[in-house]
Motif scaffolding. Sequence first.
Motif, PDB file in Angstrom:
ATOM      1  N   ILE A   1       0.752  -1.179   0.017  1.00 35.02           N
ATOM      2  CA  ILE A   1       0.027   0.213  -0.036  1.00 35.02           C
ATOM      3  C   ILE A   1       0.733   1.148   0.025  1.00 35.02           C
ATOM      4  O   ILE A   1       0.584   2.275  -0.853  1.00 35.02           O
ATOM      5  CB  ILE A   1      -1.002   0.184   1.237  1.00 35.02           C
ATOM      6  CG1 ILE A   1      -1.949  -0.936   1.362  1.00 35.02           C
ATOM      7  CG2 ILE A   1      -1.776   1.333   1.330  1.00 35.02           C
ATOM      8  CD1 ILE A   1      -2.898  -0.996   0.240  1.00 35.02           C
ATOM      9  N   GLY A   2       2.203   1.030   0.833  1.00 40.54           N
ATOM     10  CA  GLY A   2       2.959   2.248   0.745  1.00 40.54           C
ATOM     11  C   GLY A   2       3.470   2.807  -0.456  1.00 40.54           C
ATOM     12  O   GLY A   2       3.511   3.786  -1.005  1.00 40.54           O
ATOM     13  N   ILE A   3       3.790   1.680  -1.299  1.00 41.77           N
ATOM     14  CA  ILE A   3       4.496   1.836  -2.704  1.00 41.77           C
ATOM     15  C   ILE A   3       3.222   2.587  -3.683  1.00 41.77           C
ATOM     16  O   ILE A   3       3.602   3.337  -4.048  1.00 41.77           O
ATOM     17  CB  ILE A   3       4.643   0.290  -3.557  1.00 41.77           C
ATOM     18  CG1 ILE A   3       5.932  -0.209  -2.476  1.00 41.77           C
ATOM     19  CG2 ILE A   3       5.228   0.483  -4.878  1.00 41.77           C
ATOM     20  CD1 ILE A   3       6.276  -1.775  -2.830  1.00 41.77           C
ATOM     21  N   ILE A   4       2.221   1.992  -3.488  1.00 45.72           N
ATOM     22  CA  ILE A   4       0.931   2.646  -4.039  1.00 45.72           C
ATOM     23  C   ILE A   4       0.676   4.084  -3.724  1.00 45.72           C
ATOM     24  O   ILE A   4       0.622   5.135  -4.564  1.00 45.72           O
ATOM     25  CB  ILE A   4      -0.311   1.827  -3.983  1.00 45.72           C
ATOM     26  CG1 ILE A   4      -0.356   0.549  -4.683  1.00 45.72           C
ATOM     27  CG2 ILE A   4      -1.456   2.451  -4.732  1.00 45.72           C
ATOM     28  CD1 ILE A   4      -1.265  -0.518  -4.185  1.00 45.72           C
ATOM     29  N   ALA A   5       1.071   4.532  -2.484  1.00 49.73           N
ATOM     30  CA  ALA A   5       0.681   5.982  -1.875  1.00 49.73           C
ATOM     31  C   ALA A   5       1.779   6.741  -2.573  1.00 49.73           C
ATOM     32  O   ALA A   5       1.648   8.057  -2.535  1.00 49.73           O
ATOM     33  CB  ALA A   5       0.771   5.772  -0.593  1.00 49.73           C
TER      34      ALA A   5
END
Lengths: 70, 698
Positions: B407-411
């Motif tokens: 999710i952090g990568i997507i953020a």
Amino acid sequence: MPPFSHTWLPFIYLYGFGGLFFSLGLYIIYKSKSINLKRKAHRRWLKILVFGFAYFMIIHAILIIAALYW
Amino acid sequence: MESLHGLGTATDWIVMLAYFFSIMLFGSYFAKYNRSTNDFFFGGRRFAWWLITVSIVATGVGSHSFVKYSAKGFEYGLSSTMTYMNDWFFMPFFLFGWLPIVVYTKIRSIPEYFERRFSPTVRFIATIFQLLYMIGYLGIGLLTLGKVFTPLLPQAFDIIGMHIPVTLMGVIVVIAIITGIYTTFGGQTAVIFTDLLQGGILLVTGVLIFITGVSYVGGFDTFWHLLPVEWRLPLADFNKPPDFNFVGIFWQDGVAGSVGFLFMNMGLLMRFMSAKSVDEGRKAAIFNVLFMLPISALVVGSAGWIGKALLEMNNSPLNPNVNSDEVFIAVTHIIASEGVFGFVLAALTATLLSTVDSLINAIAAVYINDVHRPIKKLIKRRLASEEKEAKKELSAARWASIFFTVIGIIATIPFNNYPTVYEAHGYFHSTLTPPLVTAIFLGVFWKRFTTAGVLTTFLGGSSLMIIGARYPDILITPFAHGTPMDPVHPYTYISALYNTVVCVGVGVLVTYLQPVFVGLSERIKKYKKHKNLMSALIIFIVFFLFLIWFDASTLGVLLSVTILMIIFTSISAVYYLKYDPETHLEGLTVWSVKKAKEMFKGSKVNEKEGERVYVKWRLRSDDEDFINLSKEDMKKMSAEVGDMVYLCDARKYLGGLKSVHSRIGEPHNETGLVFICREHKLSALFLEDKMLYAEKEM
């Protein structure tokens, strides 16, 4: 010579407002008895807290004077 | 502005890869110290202050990064240090307010505090704010990592006939995988020990850069006089320019940021929770702010100052058109030799990885405490044995670490739209921090603060913030202290003052009006169809929120709608949520820290000061959680049966790694000997021939 707004005004504002927050913090922890000045260890913590405030104020003052006059 | 590419040589990359590999192995080694989620997230509350201090440096510095502050140091000089030199004002609140409450109430996350202080509904809303804040922070951390590494890499790799282009997202994914591995398997103990290594490398390297740079330009005197006077001043100009001014940064960083960092940064709080005692946490905090932060300010900003001095030299080796965000790399490339440059890159990686690994660990902790466990409770699933549950949770924590890394990568995608990481971070801080910080602060230090107050702080405060962001010229200008408004990014920093004022204002006003809302709620209850009426109010609240979020009307209407929403929320809070002052205040505010301590121990606290005793250990055959000391040793410790005790390997350099907390059982007569149970041995991994020391905790 840089203007007052770049030298001492930020310093006064920082330690004026910062000092207000700091004093409020000391007042609340004293009134709530979270810091108990009857205990030796807590008296030492209080001294450290006050020292820290003065420590940063002196560092900033010295740096401003050094920037302007050295 | 010109971007740099392919600066890393083969030697540099060998140093980098060796570093990555070593840190992964080093972190994963500590997995054996994780016996439960408590160990995984909080390191078993065992570490010495110095270990926590270095760990905090590695995390704190990483989040602000070499890149950002070198850029500001280059553009504005020594005032880049402001962020690191304005954290002292809130230390009394933290050391004697929030820190003992966090430790003694044994809360495992900030939302959990909100449930105990207010209600499960408040916890739910706080969880949303907290997760958004942390995932966003993780996204910014990963984006910074990507932006640092991409210029160092060639345009593409050709491996076994395959042409692999280097992209920002590709770099982010690879780094996230590496960080994810050791955080996922090593947990908090891994984070703390890798931080020790990384924090050390970071400080040494930063100081080296400064010394080498000063020497390169011809000594300190030359360096100092090469800098224009404005660059030498430690504080920025009061209110200009819009992208870097003192008053904005004071409110955004010195107030909202400092309180946010100390009070709601779960990564930092988990560090303090892993300290062996509250006093040890205080020592770590004091040492960190007094000494490590000023050193860190020099470490992260000095490349920018050196860069400015290089530019002022005749025949400057630095390209005057260098991109500010790349000045750190450009300067170190000039002043450092091959291999040393690789070492510097390793240090840079260290700071960034430290932040990212802490965040992943902290988000997983919030997930387990505030999503996983409440859902389990809600569906009332039959619990397996305690040991099996602990194993399941540990496994869930590891999966959560992986999930939130993704999710952090997507953020990183939306944050990449900001011109610089500094602005993305500044905007992020001044918008998501105030509601949560206000709620925690008033909750901890103001006994009168009610559930209606906290709910309206979240909903009403954030709504007024959204409206302020849409109409900054009308709403934020009165707070701007004369700061000029940049129409593209209006009031990036000083908006924190407006945001804090509206959040505090709403919370305080609603709390003072509590008797009015109680009266209204009582009158509503007298109606026959009061349940229908209340349902209608809830529908109106949701409708009003949508109106505000989607900017569906004029400023006047939106403000009126916000006031109505605050009133409806207050009435609903009083109507639906039970608030018992005894349950919701005892041990949960600064006014009852002593009670919190007693609740932590489970009995009256033994405040008598005693000595530390050194003992050899023997194993009992049972699994009861107590230790047996001799009468003589207990006398030296001023300890009584039932007191809490800390038992630790006497080798100081371990920093408490091999240690355990327990209670004192019935005494024996063999002085210098302690009897422990099997679980103590398994948890602390005590060695047969090594001395331990025992300390009375309370």
